[in-house]
Design a protein around this motif. Structure first.
Motif, PDB file in Angstrom:
ATOM      1  N   ASP A 167       8.617   6.257 -35.074  1.00 57.57           N
ATOM      2  CA  ASP A 167       8.594   7.497 -34.304  1.00 57.57           C
ATOM      3  C   ASP A 167       8.616   8.733 -35.203  1.00 57.57           C
ATOM      4  O   ASP A 167       8.430   9.843 -34.733  1.00 57.57           O
ATOM      5  CB  ASP A 167       9.777   7.551 -33.336  1.00 57.57           C
ATOM      6  N   ASN A 168       8.877   8.538 -36.503  1.00 56.07           N
ATOM      7  CA  ASN A 168       8.920   9.633 -37.462  1.00 56.07           C
ATOM      8  C   ASN A 168       8.327   9.147 -38.786  1.00 56.07           C
ATOM      9  O   ASN A 168       9.055   8.917 -39.745  1.00 56.07           O
ATOM     10  CB  ASN A 168      10.353  10.133 -37.653  1.00 56.07           C
ATOM     11  N   PRO A 169       6.995   8.987 -38.842  1.00 56.26           N
ATOM     12  CA  PRO A 169       6.362   8.403 -40.018  1.00 56.26           C
ATOM     13  C   PRO A 169       6.193   9.344 -41.210  1.00 56.26           C
ATOM     14  O   PRO A 169       5.664   8.949 -42.248  1.00 56.26           O
ATOM     15  CB  PRO A 169       4.995   7.956 -39.483  1.00 56.26           C
ATOM     16  N   GLY A 170       6.672  10.565 -41.098  1.00 55.57           N
ATOM     17  CA  GLY A 170       6.492  11.550 -42.166  1.00 55.57           C
ATOM     18  C   GLY A 170       7.069  11.127 -43.505  1.00 55.57           C
ATOM     19  O   GLY A 170       6.457  11.346 -44.550  1.00 55.57           O
ATOM     20  N   VAL A 186      -0.307  18.183 -44.044  1.00 52.62           N
ATOM     21  CA  VAL A 186      -0.204  17.026 -43.147  1.00 52.62           C
ATOM     22  C   VAL A 186      -0.485  17.496 -41.730  1.00 52.62           C
ATOM     23  O   VAL A 186       0.068  18.498 -41.270  1.00 52.62           O
ATOM     24  CB  VAL A 186       1.200  16.384 -43.236  1.00 52.62           C
ATOM     25  N   THR A 187      -1.360  16.770 -41.048  1.00 56.08           N
ATOM     26  CA  THR A 187      -1.653  17.022 -39.639  1.00 56.08           C
ATOM     27  C   THR A 187      -0.881  16.005 -38.816  1.00 56.08           C
ATOM     28  O   THR A 187      -0.876  14.818 -39.143  1.00 56.08           O
ATOM     29  CB  THR A 187      -3.160  16.853 -39.366  1.00 56.08           C
ATOM     30  N   VAL A 188      -0.234  16.467 -37.770  1.00 55.10           N
ATOM     31  CA  VAL A 188       0.491  15.565 -36.883  1.00 55.10           C
ATOM     32  C   VAL A 188      -0.160  15.633 -35.509  1.00 55.10           C
ATOM     33  O   VAL A 188      -0.291  16.702 -34.922  1.00 55.10           O
ATOM     34  CB  VAL A 188       1.985  15.934 -36.777  1.00 55.10           C
ATOM     35  N   THR A 189      -0.590  14.462 -35.042  1.00 53.94           N
ATOM     36  CA  THR A 189      -1.180  14.328 -33.715  1.00 53.94           C
ATOM     37  C   THR A 189      -0.296  13.390 -32.917  1.00 53.94           C
ATOM     38  O   THR A 189       0.130  12.359 -33.439  1.00 53.94           O
ATOM     39  CB  THR A 189      -2.594  13.719 -33.808  1.00 53.94           C
ATOM     40  N   THR A 190      -0.013  13.736 -31.705  1.00 50.22           N
ATOM     41  CA  THR A 190       0.776  12.856 -30.858  1.00 50.22           C
ATOM     42  C   THR A 190      -0.099  12.373 -29.709  1.00 50.22           C
ATOM     43  O   THR A 190      -0.759  13.172 -29.052  1.00 50.22           O
ATOM     44  CB  THR A 190       2.025  13.568 -30.313  1.00 50.22           C
ATOM     45  N   ASN A 191      -0.115  11.074 -29.529  1.00 49.72           N
ATOM     46  CA  ASN A 191      -0.842  10.507 -28.400  1.00 49.72           C
ATOM     47  C   ASN A 191       0.156   9.724 -27.554  1.00 49.72           C
ATOM     48  O   ASN A 191       1.350   9.707 -27.850  1.00 49.72           O
ATOM     49  CB  ASN A 191      -2.038   9.661 -28.858  1.00 49.72           C
ATOM     50  N   ILE A 192      -0.333   9.060 -26.548  1.00 52.20           N
ATOM     51  CA  ILE A 192       0.548   8.343 -25.628  1.00 52.20           C
ATOM     52  C   ILE A 192       1.386   7.273 -26.337  1.00 52.20           C
ATOM     53  O   ILE A 192       2.464   6.917 -25.889  1.00 52.20           O
ATOM     54  CB  ILE A 192      -0.259   7.737 -24.461  1.00 52.20           C
ATOM     55  N   ALA A 193       0.905   6.785 -27.478  1.00 48.61           N
ATOM     56  CA  ALA A 193       1.601   5.726 -28.211  1.00 48.61           C
ATOM     57  C   ALA A 193       2.536   6.255 -29.292  1.00 48.61           C
ATOM     58  O   ALA A 193       3.251   5.486 -29.914  1.00 48.61           O
ATOM     59  CB  ALA A 193       0.582   4.783 -28.837  1.00 48.61           C
ATOM     60  N   GLY A 194       2.538   7.564 -29.540  1.00 49.07           N
ATOM     61  CA  GLY A 194       3.445   8.137 -30.527  1.00 49.07           C
ATOM     62  C   GLY A 194       2.726   9.016 -31.537  1.00 49.07           C
ATOM     63  O   GLY A 194       1.520   9.202 -31.471  1.00 49.07           O
ATOM     64  N   PRO A 195       3.484   9.544 -32.508  1.00 45.59           N
ATOM     65  CA  PRO A 195       2.902  10.467 -33.487  1.00 45.59           C
ATOM     66  C   PRO A 195       2.095   9.736 -34.558  1.00 45.59           C
ATOM     67  O   PRO A 195       2.401   8.606 -34.938  1.00 45.59           O
ATOM     68  CB  PRO A 195       4.130  11.124 -34.108  1.00 45.59           C
ATOM     69  N   VAL A 196       1.045  10.423 -35.026  1.00 45.99           N
ATOM     70  CA  VAL A 196       0.228   9.953 -36.137  1.00 45.99           C
ATOM     71  C   VAL A 196       0.188  11.081 -37.161  1.00 45.99           C
ATOM     72  O   VAL A 196      -0.217  12.195 -36.836  1.00 45.99           O
ATOM     73  CB  VAL A 196      -1.207   9.598 -35.680  1.00 45.99           C
ATOM     74  N   HIS A 197       0.626  10.791 -38.378  1.00 43.59           N
ATOM     75  CA  HIS A 197       0.599  11.774 -39.466  1.00 43.59           C
ATOM     76  C   HIS A 197      -0.618  11.467 -40.333  1.00 43.59           C
ATOM     77  O   HIS A 197      -0.840  10.317 -40.711  1.00 43.59           O
ATOM     78  CB  HIS A 197       1.874  11.689 -40.292  1.00 43.59           C
ATOM     79  N   HIS A 198      -1.402  12.502 -40.679  1.00 43.24           N
ATOM     80  CA  HIS A 198      -2.655  12.333 -41.420  1.00 43.24           C
ATOM     81  C   HIS A 198      -2.731  13.390 -42.510  1.00 43.24           C
ATOM     82  O   HIS A 198      -2.376  14.548 -42.302  1.00 43.24           O
ATOM     83  CB  HIS A 198      -3.833  12.477 -40.449  1.00 43.24           C
ATOM     84  N   VAL A 199      -3.209  12.969 -43.683  1.00 41.83           N
ATOM     85  CA  VAL A 199      -3.383  13.895 -44.801  1.00 41.83           C
ATOM     86  C   VAL A 199      -4.625  13.473 -45.577  1.00 41.83           C
ATOM     87  O   VAL A 199      -5.007  12.302 -45.579  1.00 41.83           O
ATOM     88  CB  VAL A 199      -2.127  13.928 -45.703  1.00 41.83           C
ATOM     89  N   ILE A 200      -5.270  14.443 -46.243  1.00 35.01           N
ATOM     90  CA  ILE A 200      -6.493  14.193 -47.004  1.00 35.01           C
ATOM     91  C   ILE A 200      -6.330  14.749 -48.414  1.00 35.01           C
ATOM     92  O   ILE A 200      -5.824  15.854 -48.600  1.00 35.01           O
ATOM     93  CB  ILE A 200      -7.707  14.888 -46.352  1.00 35.01           C
ATOM     94  N   ARG A 201      -6.789  13.962 -49.389  1.00 31.88           N
ATOM     95  CA  ARG A 201      -6.886  14.456 -50.770  1.00 31.88           C
ATOM     96  C   ARG A 201      -8.363  14.460 -51.120  1.00 31.88           C
ATOM     97  O   ARG A 201      -9.037  13.433 -51.057  1.00 31.88           O
ATOM     98  CB  ARG A 201      -6.115  13.550 -51.740  1.00 31.88           C
ATOM     99  N   TRP A 204      -3.081   7.812 -43.202  1.00 30.82           N
ATOM    100  CA  TRP A 204      -2.449   7.958 -41.896  1.00 30.82           C
ATOM    101  C   TRP A 204      -1.176   7.128 -41.910  1.00 30.82           C
ATOM    102  O   TRP A 204      -1.150   6.040 -42.499  1.00 30.82           O
ATOM    103  CB  TRP A 204      -3.329   7.410 -40.778  1.00 30.82           C
ATOM    104  N   ALA A 205      -0.140   7.595 -41.255  1.00 33.15           N
ATOM    105  CA  ALA A 205       1.082   6.817 -41.075  1.00 33.15           C
ATOM    106  C   ALA A 205       1.494   6.926 -39.616  1.00 33.15           C
ATOM    107  O   ALA A 205       1.544   8.022 -39.047  1.00 33.15           O
ATOM    108  CB  ALA A 205       2.205   7.330 -41.980  1.00 33.15           C
ATOM    109  N   ALA A 206       1.751   5.772 -39.008  1.00 41.08           N
ATOM    110  CA  ALA A 206       2.126   5.715 -37.596  1.00 41.08           C
ATOM    111  C   ALA A 206       2.426   4.270 -37.243  1.00 41.08           C
ATOM    112  O   ALA A 206       2.223   3.367 -38.064  1.00 41.08           O
ATOM    113  CB  ALA A 206       0.993   6.233 -36.718  1.00 41.08           C
ATOM    114  N   SER A 207       2.865   4.053 -36.011  1.00 37.53           N
ATOM    115  CA  SER A 207       2.968   2.675 -35.543  1.00 37.53           C
ATOM    116  C   SER A 207       1.549   2.130 -35.400  1.00 37.53           C
ATOM    117  O   SER A 207       0.592   2.890 -35.245  1.00 37.53           O
ATOM    118  CB  SER A 207       3.700   2.596 -34.201  1.00 37.53           C
ATOM    119  N   ALA A 208       1.412   0.826 -35.477  1.00 32.10           N
ATOM    120  CA  ALA A 208       0.090   0.218 -35.322  1.00 32.10           C
ATOM    121  C   ALA A 208      -0.521   0.623 -33.985  1.00 32.10           C
ATOM    122  O   ALA A 208      -1.712   0.948 -33.903  1.00 32.10           O
ATOM    123  CB  ALA A 208       0.193  -1.306 -35.439  1.00 32.10           C
ATOM    124  N   TRP A 209       0.287   0.622 -32.953  1.00 34.98           N
ATOM    125  CA  TRP A 209      -0.195   0.979 -31.618  1.00 34.98           C
ATOM    126  C   TRP A 209      -0.705   2.419 -31.602  1.00 34.98           C
ATOM    127  O   TRP A 209      -1.761   2.717 -31.046  1.00 34.98           O
ATOM    128  CB  TRP A 209       0.903   0.754 -30.599  1.00 34.98           C
TER     129      TRP A 209
END
Length: 144
Positions: free
Chosen positions: A77-80, A97-112, A129-134
């Motif tokens: 729930d807090n993949p940061g 870091v971009t944080v997107t929240t969908n029905i399954a939880g937060p997704v943290h995304h970053v680009i280099r 990306w870091a998040a739950s698999a779902w």
């Protein structure tokens, strides 16, 4: 099994699969002008070492341009925190870091981007990306 339910073995396997689905994952995508065979898997191996989780699974796809590492220890729930550790394991300069929240939880995304890491010859861009698999599955569905 009595014909009306799962055997103990099947129940255990289902429980493990559900745990994996809700577990914290790190996804790596490598973009390159010419394919760099196994690049994402090598980066995932560095992340696994940085997270000090040698038993964590890595699955590579697309000739090594994509890899998923997990489940890893951490709060799905807090993949940061896991994402920050992954960035540190790979070094270089990372964008915001971009944080997107969908029905399954937060997704943290970053680009280099290009030129920010001298050790991956030919790599133009690395996405993490870091998040739950779902949550990652839902994110991919929403952005495909």
């Amino acid at each position: 099994m009595d014909g009306n339910g799962l055997s103990a073995e099947e129940a255990g396997e289902l429980s493990r699969l559900l745990g994996d689905l809700m577990g914290l994952m790190v996804s790596v995508k490598v973009e390159a002008e010419t394919p760099v065979a196994g690049a994402a898997v090598r980066l995932a191996e560095r992340i696994r070492a940085g997270l000090d989780q040698p038993d964590c699974r890595i699955q590579g796809e697309n000739d090594g341009a994509d890899a998923v590492l997990g489940p890893v220890n951490g709060d799905a729930d807090n993949p940061g925190a896991v994402l920050r550790t992954a960035m540190a394991a790979l070094g270089g300069d990372w964008g915001d870091v971009t944080v997107t929240t969908n029905i399954a939880g937060p997704v943290h995304h970053v680009i280099r981007g290009t030129g920010q890491s001298p050790d991956e010859t030919g790599v133009a861009c690395v996405h993490l990306w870091a998040a739950s698999a779902w949550a990652l599955i839902r994110y991919a569905e929403e952005h495909s």
